[in-house]
Scaffold this motif. Sequence first.
Motif, short mmCIF file in Angstrom:
data_model
loop_
_atom_site.label_atom_id
_atom_site.label_comp_id
_atom_site.label_asym_id
_atom_site.label_seq_id
_atom_site.Cartn_x
_atom_site.Cartn_y
_atom_site.Cartn_z
N SER A 34 34.55 3.41 97.33
CA SER A 34 34.03 3.25 98.67
C SER A 34 32.90 2.24 98.51
CB SER A 34 33.57 4.77 99.11
OG SER A 34 33.23 4.83 100.25
N SER A 35 32.38 1.77 99.89
CA SER A 35 31.46 0.94 100.04
C SER A 35 30.95 1.05 101.44
CB SER A 35 31.97 -0.40 99.92
OG SER A 35 33.05 -0.80 100.96
N ILE A 36 29.76 0.37 101.80
CA ILE A 36 29.34 0.39 103.10
C ILE A 36 30.24 0.03 104.08
CG2 ILE A 36 27.68 -0.41 104.71
CD1 ILE A 36 25.56 -0.40 102.51
N PRO A 37 31.29 -0.89 103.90
CA PRO A 37 32.34 -1.32 104.77
C PRO A 37 33.29 -0.27 104.95
CG PRO A 37 31.75 -3.17 103.84
CD PRO A 37 30.96 -2.34 102.94
N THR A 38 33.55 0.24 103.99
CA THR A 38 34.75 1.46 104.33
C THR A 38 34.17 2.72 104.70
OG1 THR A 38 34.17 2.27 101.81
CG2 THR A 38 35.92 0.59 101.87
N GLN A 39 32.74 3.06 104.47
CA GLN A 39 32.12 3.98 104.97
C GLN A 39 31.99 3.92 106.67
OE1 GLN A 39 27.85 4.25 104.73
NE2 GLN A 39 27.77 6.61 104.77
N THR A 40 31.63 2.61 106.92
CA THR A 40 31.56 2.41 108.50
C THR A 40 33.05 2.53 109.17
OG1 THR A 40 30.09 0.81 108.09
CG2 THR A 40 31.38 0.45 110.17
N VAL A 41 34.17 2.38 108.52
CA VAL A 41 35.53 2.28 109.16
C VAL A 41 35.72 3.46 109.05
CG1 VAL A 41 37.88 1.54 108.71
CG2 VAL A 41 36.18 -0.18 108.47
N ALA A 42 35.85 4.40 108.18
CA ALA A 42 36.00 5.96 108.02
C ALA A 42 35.40 6.54 108.86
CB ALA A 42 35.86 6.25 106.55
#
Length: 794
Positions: free
Chosen positions: A193-201
């Motif tokens: 996970s990363s900040i972009p994947t957190q945002t999308v999820a």
Amino acid sequence: MSPQRGIYPSSAQIREDLVMLKAMTGRIRTYSVEGSLRHIPRIAQALGLKVTLGIWIGKDDARNHQEIALAIRLTRRFSCIDRVLVGNESLYDGLITFERLAGYLRHVRQHVDVPVSTSEQWHQWRDIPALVEQVDFIAAHILPYWEAEHFMQAGKAVSSLAQTLERLYPGKPLLISEVGWPSRGSVTKQTHSSIPTQTVAIRQQVNALQDQGYEYFVIEAFDQPWKTIEGLSGPHWGLFTARRRLKLQRTGPVGVPVDWGYAFSRLLGGSQPGARRTRRLLILCLTTYIALTLIGVSRLHDPMSWFGVTLTMIWAAFTLALLSVEIHEFLESQLGTEHPRQFLPIRGACHYRPFVSIHVACYNEPAAMVIQTLNALSLLHYPDYEVLVIDNNTSDPQVWEPVQRHCESLGPRFRFFHVAPLAGFKAGALNYLLEHTSAAAHIIAVIDSDYVIERNWLYEMVPHFQAPHIALIQAPQDYRDGQQSLFKRCCHAEYQGFFNIGMVIRNDYNAIIQHGTMTLIRHSILQALRWAPWCICEDAELGLRLLESGHATGYMPASYGKGLVPDTFLDFKKQRHRWAYGAMQIIKRHANSLIRARQNKLSTAQRYHFLAGWLPWMCEGINYLLIFATLFWSFIMLVLPGQSNPVPWIFAAPPIVTLLIRTLKIASLYTRLVSTDWKHAFAATLAGMALYPTIGKAVLAGCFTRGLPFFRTPKAVSTQGLSVALSHVREEVWLMVLLWTAALALGLTRGLGTVDMSGWVMLLLTQSLPCLAAVVMTILSCMPALGMRQDENG
């Protein structure tokens, strides 16, 4: 903030946080009213925020009543509180029984005029219909991250599970009390996970819930660095960082930064042209090294120099093998396999709940510690099991009789055995219990006597044995006192590297190294193979025989039980000495299957991972001999300066380069897969390096002796004074002093004017680092004792 240490924000800090959140939401959820958290309703009401008030429910009944009483007073006083949640995953975590929680819920509902519920994971509501009858609404945690969903499927997953609960209980209001996604961490090795994947999820989950009209809370407002119990992801669920910087990208396209570690791994391990160029570069480097080695050999003119070259060439060969293994492990951890093996918790409806026999072996253990273990076993959420406890060879009845009486008080499913004399150490004790195991048992569970088990361990892991080829399911070792002192934090960090990196890699190849606690084994197979009394690492040896017989094993890297870290560095050393010595015993006994591949069913990958896993230890054996060789050669150079010279720098470089690469690899993988805190990576490196001399001695002993007695790692012992602790590392101290003295003497008498001499002195200093680390760990291990003495003197 750190509730574990009783540190809470001030009222001013709470107000600042709520002002930030008011720009994003009109509602907040809390989890406790302890400390300054009791001020949240007053501040929220002044800001116009609604509050779902949380009451933390734990094992301490008196503390629970204090929280409940204060929460009732706050609810009556502040109109902003429109719901109350009594407990957060209290049933799932085994903190309380259903009856006690139901009593708390009834009490709160009688004294407040707002809806009351408890907050649990979604499957708890599905599996415990009686819980729904005790609440005014369902408050469910639905976290697709923990269901191993892809972040692009998070919205569909949370929507589907919410609809499942709504269909089951159509008459009850539903609150999704936790949704979210962390910005760091990995449930499966292939998805990080990363900040972009957190945002999308989070965007997907929020949109899905809003479209269907569900109320929800996003966990959580701010990162919480103290929350490491959930592994790498635990501290990183916040929408804001701990420094109050917004992570979530609320609108617009999501920019994905380059993951350089993964990109480098793809370059080395992929099939694209860039990977081929990189491989050519690696071959060129190796060729260059060989050429420089030949040049170095051609420069030797005196026979004495050949002595040093011979030794260093042997070490160089091991070093090249070790570097290959280290690089391969790095690539494996980054890329994974095409078909990863996963043994995720089975939390759904499952009719396969066979009888389990839990075996606990102890010898001269503190009764209070063992009783704590048995109490946790008595609370397991599982229908059919027995607990067999054996104390073998403890001579003092005052040690084992309290455990016997406690087993009797826990009921007929607990049986106690005291056997003396009994040969075979722990293996003998476990074999003894096999003879007294219920014939109805399909699965044998083995735990150490200091482990406090999570109540869902059997419920979520045993169903994997529905697959007939599965012989063993392993969960990691973990520790509940890892934050007790700086010494224990270092030890805990070192353990975590193996269980969160090495074991996860090996699981993909059905090549895990079994360890003797948190183990589930099929009864029929264990009855046929038995534990081996000749090996002091009977657990790892049994795991290898399982694989040689063609059986499959599985590993789930989630913690289901926590034991105790060794209390002193001496015990930490002895534990690792036993593991390394046992590894050599296993290699010698199983050489045909591990090396020659005769008459067994081990795959090439399985043989590789067993040998590669122990290769670093074998290299420490060579390195231990090399220390004495370099000291001897340094002495020759000091007394015969005109007849001896340092070996060419190309021979001294491998140990230095190896230490550097191993340190960088540990730091890189640790911060990616275990903890983002570089301090933890440093602690793991320090603790691991401090064990190098001990491992080296154990490997050499294992190569040239047949057997050593089993050493039990003592628990709950008192810390030692500094003088006593240092006496346990006197060998490391002497080696460190000799290496430093040799380096200083050569620098003063021969100078550092040549590259060869500089490389030799650097080699001496490099070899002293593990000894220095051992001294540092020893000092850390006795710091609590020193602190107590200072308090007494003060």
